[in-house]
Design a protein around this motif. Structure first.
Motif, PDB file in Angstrom:
ATOM      1  N   MET A   1       0.819  -1.204   0.000  1.00 13.44           N
ATOM      2  CA  MET A   1       0.000   0.000   0.000  1.00 13.44           C
ATOM      3  C   MET A   1       0.858   1.261   0.000  1.00 13.44           C
ATOM      4  O   MET A   1       1.862   1.294   0.682  1.00 13.44           O
ATOM      5  N   PRO A   2       0.448   2.260  -0.774  1.00 15.96           N
ATOM      6  CA  PRO A   2      -0.801   2.334  -1.519  1.00 15.96           C
ATOM      7  C   PRO A   2      -0.743   1.701  -2.923  1.00 15.96           C
ATOM      8  O   PRO A   2      -1.696   1.778  -3.673  1.00 15.96           O
ATOM      9  N   MET A   3       0.377   1.048  -3.269  1.00 15.21           N
ATOM     10  CA  MET A   3       0.492   0.405  -4.584  1.00 15.21           C
ATOM     11  C   MET A   3      -0.303  -0.890  -4.588  1.00 15.21           C
ATOM     12  O   MET A   3      -0.039  -1.788  -3.793  1.00 15.21           O
ATOM     13  N   THR A   4      -1.285  -0.944  -5.469  1.00 14.19           N
ATOM     14  CA  THR A   4      -2.045  -2.174  -5.676  1.00 14.19           C
ATOM     15  C   THR A   4      -2.170  -2.399  -7.176  1.00 14.19           C
ATOM     16  O   THR A   4      -2.018  -1.471  -7.973  1.00 14.19           O
ATOM     17  N   TRP A   5      -2.438  -3.622  -7.554  1.00 19.91           N
ATOM     18  CA  TRP A   5      -2.580  -3.942  -8.979  1.00 19.91           C
ATOM     19  C   TRP A   5      -3.625  -3.052  -9.644  1.00 19.91           C
ATOM     20  O   TRP A   5      -3.402  -2.514 -10.713  1.00 19.91           O
ATOM     21  N   ARG A   6      -4.776  -2.918  -9.016  1.00 18.75           N
ATOM     22  CA  ARG A   6      -5.901  -2.235  -9.652  1.00 18.75           C
ATOM     23  C   ARG A   6      -5.846  -0.716  -9.531  1.00 18.75           C
ATOM     24  O   ARG A   6      -6.560  -0.019 -10.234  1.00 18.75           O
ATOM     25  N   SER A   7      -4.991  -0.180  -8.634  1.00 21.80           N
ATOM     26  CA  SER A   7      -4.874   1.278  -8.533  1.00 21.80           C
ATOM     27  C   SER A   7      -3.906   1.835  -9.565  1.00 21.80           C
ATOM     28  O   SER A   7      -3.767   3.037  -9.719  1.00 21.80           O
ATOM     29  N   CYS A   8      -3.240   0.953 -10.287  1.00 27.70           N
ATOM     30  CA  CYS A   8      -2.279   1.323 -11.326  1.00 27.70           C
ATOM     31  C   CYS A   8      -2.789   0.752 -12.648  1.00 27.70           C
ATOM     32  O   CYS A   8      -2.957  -0.453 -12.778  1.00 27.70           O
ATOM     33  N   GLU A   9      -3.050   1.615 -13.590  1.00 24.52           N
ATOM     34  CA  GLU A   9      -3.615   1.202 -14.875  1.00 24.52           C
ATOM     35  C   GLU A   9      -2.672   1.591 -16.004  1.00 24.52           C
ATOM     36  O   GLU A   9      -2.083   2.668 -15.983  1.00 24.52           O
ATOM     37  N   VAL A  10      -2.529   0.707 -16.978  1.00 27.25           N
ATOM     38  CA  VAL A  10      -1.725   1.002 -18.163  1.00 27.25           C
ATOM     39  C   VAL A  10      -2.693   1.327 -19.296  1.00 27.25           C
ATOM     40  O   VAL A  10      -3.511   0.493 -19.678  1.00 27.25           O
ATOM     41  N   ALA A  11      -2.611   2.552 -19.779  1.00 26.49           N
ATOM     42  CA  ALA A  11      -3.478   3.007 -20.873  1.00 26.49           C
ATOM     43  C   ALA A  11      -2.588   3.408 -22.049  1.00 26.49           C
ATOM     44  O   ALA A  11      -1.364   3.276 -21.985  1.00 26.49           O
ATOM     45  N   LYS A  12      -3.220   3.863 -23.127  1.00 25.17           N
ATOM     46  CA  LYS A  12      -2.469   4.308 -24.312  1.00 25.17           C
ATOM     47  C   LYS A  12      -2.917   5.704 -24.698  1.00 25.17           C
ATOM     48  O   LYS A  12      -4.107   6.008 -24.676  1.00 25.17           O
ATOM     49  N   LEU A  13      -1.943   6.511 -25.084  1.00 27.60           N
ATOM     50  CA  LEU A  13      -2.257   7.799 -25.691  1.00 27.60           C
ATOM     51  C   LEU A  13      -2.743   7.541 -27.119  1.00 27.60           C
ATOM     52  O   LEU A  13      -2.519   6.448 -27.662  1.00 27.60           O
ATOM     53  N   PRO A  14      -3.366   8.520 -27.782  1.00 30.17           N
ATOM     54  CA  PRO A  14      -3.789   8.333 -29.170  1.00 30.17           C
ATOM     55  C   PRO A  14      -2.635   7.898 -30.087  1.00 30.17           C
ATOM     56  O   PRO A  14      -2.837   7.184 -31.064  1.00 30.17           O
ATOM     57  N   SER A  15      -1.411   8.284 -29.742  1.00 29.66           N
ATOM     58  CA  SER A  15      -0.242   7.902 -30.540  1.00 29.66           C
ATOM     59  C   SER A  15       0.131   6.434 -30.353  1.00 29.66           C
ATOM     60  O   SER A  15       0.937   5.904 -31.108  1.00 29.66           O
TER      61      SER A  15
ATOM     62  N   TRP B   1      -0.669   9.784  -3.425  1.00 29.54           N
ATOM     63  CA  TRP B   1       0.725   9.610  -3.000  1.00 29.54           C
ATOM     64  C   TRP B   1       1.684  10.094  -4.084  1.00 29.54           C
ATOM     65  O   TRP B   1       2.638  10.819  -3.823  1.00 29.54           O
ATOM     66  N   PHE B   2       1.437   9.702  -5.326  1.00 28.74           N
ATOM     67  CA  PHE B   2       2.286  10.030  -6.469  1.00 28.74           C
ATOM     68  C   PHE B   2       2.296  11.536  -6.729  1.00 28.74           C
ATOM     69  O   PHE B   2       3.345  12.147  -6.912  1.00 28.74           O
ATOM     70  N   GLU B   3       1.104  12.144  -6.742  1.00 33.52           N
ATOM     71  CA  GLU B   3       0.985  13.581  -7.017  1.00 33.52           C
ATOM     72  C   GLU B   3       1.593  14.426  -5.904  1.00 33.52           C
ATOM     73  O   GLU B   3       2.189  15.472  -6.176  1.00 33.52           O
ATOM     74  N   GLU B   4       1.445  14.001  -4.653  1.00 30.31           N
ATOM     75  CA  GLU B   4       2.020  14.753  -3.532  1.00 30.31           C
ATOM     76  C   GLU B   4       3.540  14.863  -3.643  1.00 30.31           C
ATOM     77  O   GLU B   4       4.137  15.804  -3.134  1.00 30.31           O
ATOM     78  N   ARG B   5       4.157  13.926  -4.304  1.00 28.71           N
ATOM     79  CA  ARG B   5       5.605  13.922  -4.457  1.00 28.71           C
ATOM     80  C   ARG B   5       6.055  14.583  -5.760  1.00 28.71           C
ATOM     81  O   ARG B   5       7.243  14.643  -6.054  1.00 28.71           O
ATOM     82  N   GLY B   6       5.107  15.050  -6.565  1.00 23.67           N
ATOM     83  CA  GLY B   6       5.436  15.713  -7.822  1.00 23.67           C
ATOM     84  C   GLY B   6       6.104  14.775  -8.814  1.00 23.67           C
ATOM     85  O   GLY B   6       7.025  15.175  -9.524  1.00 23.67           O
ATOM     86  N   LEU B   7       5.626  13.534  -8.871  1.00 19.30           N
ATOM     87  CA  LEU B   7       6.259  12.525  -9.721  1.00 19.30           C
ATOM     88  C   LEU B   7       5.589  12.447 -11.089  1.00 19.30           C
ATOM     89  O   LEU B   7       4.416  12.773 -11.255  1.00 19.30           O
ATOM     90  N   HIS B   8       6.368  11.979 -12.061  1.00 22.73           N
ATOM     91  CA  HIS B   8       5.913  11.772 -13.440  1.00 22.73           C
ATOM     92  C   HIS B   8       6.545  10.474 -13.947  1.00 22.73           C
ATOM     93  O   HIS B   8       7.698  10.200 -13.645  1.00 22.73           O
TER      94      HIS B   8
ATOM     95  N   VAL C   1      -1.829   5.364 -15.528  1.00 26.45           N
ATOM     96  CA  VAL C   1      -2.931   6.141 -14.969  1.00 26.45           C
ATOM     97  C   VAL C   1      -3.162   5.590 -13.566  1.00 26.45           C
ATOM     98  O   VAL C   1      -3.370   4.387 -13.408  1.00 26.45           O
ATOM     99  N   LEU C   2      -3.101   6.469 -12.578  1.00 24.72           N
ATOM    100  CA  LEU C   2      -3.220   6.033 -11.190  1.00 24.72           C
ATOM    101  C   LEU C   2      -4.577   6.402 -10.617  1.00 24.72           C
ATOM    102  O   LEU C   2      -5.209   7.368 -11.048  1.00 24.72           O
ATOM    103  N   HIS C   3      -4.985   5.639  -9.613  1.00 22.22           N
ATOM    104  CA  HIS C   3      -6.290   5.837  -8.977  1.00 22.22           C
ATOM    105  C   HIS C   3      -6.132   5.830  -7.458  1.00 22.22           C
ATOM    106  O   HIS C   3      -5.204   5.221  -6.918  1.00 22.22           O
ATOM    107  N   GLY C   4      -7.065   6.490  -6.782  1.00 22.65           N
ATOM    108  CA  GLY C   4      -7.174   6.411  -5.332  1.00 22.65           C
ATOM    109  C   GLY C   4      -5.953   6.919  -4.581  1.00 22.65           C
ATOM    110  O   GLY C   4      -5.322   7.909  -4.960  1.00 22.65           O
ATOM    111  N   ALA C   5      -5.618   6.202  -3.500  1.00 20.33           N
ATOM    112  CA  ALA C   5      -4.528   6.605  -2.606  1.00 20.33           C
ATOM    113  C   ALA C   5      -3.183   6.631  -3.323  1.00 20.33           C
ATOM    114  O   ALA C   5      -2.326   7.465  -3.013  1.00 20.33           O
ATOM    115  N   LEU C   6      -2.988   5.754  -4.296  1.00 17.29           N
ATOM    116  CA  LEU C   6      -1.722   5.736  -5.039  1.00 17.29           C
ATOM    117  C   LEU C   6      -1.581   7.013  -5.863  1.00 17.29           C
ATOM    118  O   LEU C   6      -0.502   7.614  -5.914  1.00 17.29           O
ATOM    119  N   LYS C   7      -2.662   7.460  -6.479  1.00 15.81           N
ATOM    120  CA  LYS C   7      -2.635   8.703  -7.249  1.00 15.81           C
ATOM    121  C   LYS C   7      -2.280   9.874  -6.333  1.00 15.81           C
ATOM    122  O   LYS C   7      -1.432  10.704  -6.680  1.00 15.81           O
TER     123      LYS C   7
END
Length: 142
Positions: free
Chosen positions: A74-88, A102-109, A94-100
């Motif tokens: 926690m907060p890393m879980t399989w379903r809170s982390c999604e792999v999507a595609k850009l139009p290219s 956590w990630f944004e609070e640290r200014g991560l990319h 794409v992150l969800h919930g507590a993981l998102k």
């Protein structure tokens, strides 16, 4: 500034065996909702494409969890982390919930690369922290 780097290689045969042993429950544990819909559509048209799709997502999430230095806790879980595609076609995390949060609070990319061949799926992930803003300097006096 680089925060972390993660890589993973996944044996597609192992994913296939897990699907045979556990059925859809395995995919439902690993995939977020959007991924699950894509997996079901691919599996219906060509089952082997579905297996490789699941293997690439599994590999990408493992690489991401290593890059953030957390593993699967926690907060890393399989379903809170999604792999999507850009139009290219470029893969993105794409992150969800507590993981998102956590990630944004640290200014991560995140930067992600995913590939698969008949027996293996591999992923490489680089997570960066935005450089702190430089202090404003006073304009030079004339």
């Amino acid at each position: 500034m680089i925060y972390g780097i993660g890589t993973d290689i996944c044996d597609v045969r192992r994913i296939r065996a897990s699907l045979e042993r556990h059925g859809d429950r395995f995919a439902e544990k690993v995939l977020a909702e959007g991924e699950l819909a894509a997996w079901r559509a691919r599996s219906a048209r060509w089952p082997e494409r579905g297996v490789r799709y699941l293997a690439t997502r599994f590999s990408a999430k493992e690489a991401f969890s290593k890059a953030i230095g957390m593993g699967m806790r926690m907060p890393m879980t399989w379903r809170s982390c999604e792999v999507a595609k850009l139009p290219s076609g470029q893969p993105v995390i794409v992150l969800h919930g507590a993981l998102k949060t956590w990630f944004e609070e640290r200014g991560l990319h995140c930067h992600l690369s995913v590939t698969d061949e008949s027996d293996y799926a591999a992923s490489f992930c680089v997570v960066e922290r935005a450089a702190p803003a430089l202090p404003a300097t006073a304009p030079a006096q004339a």
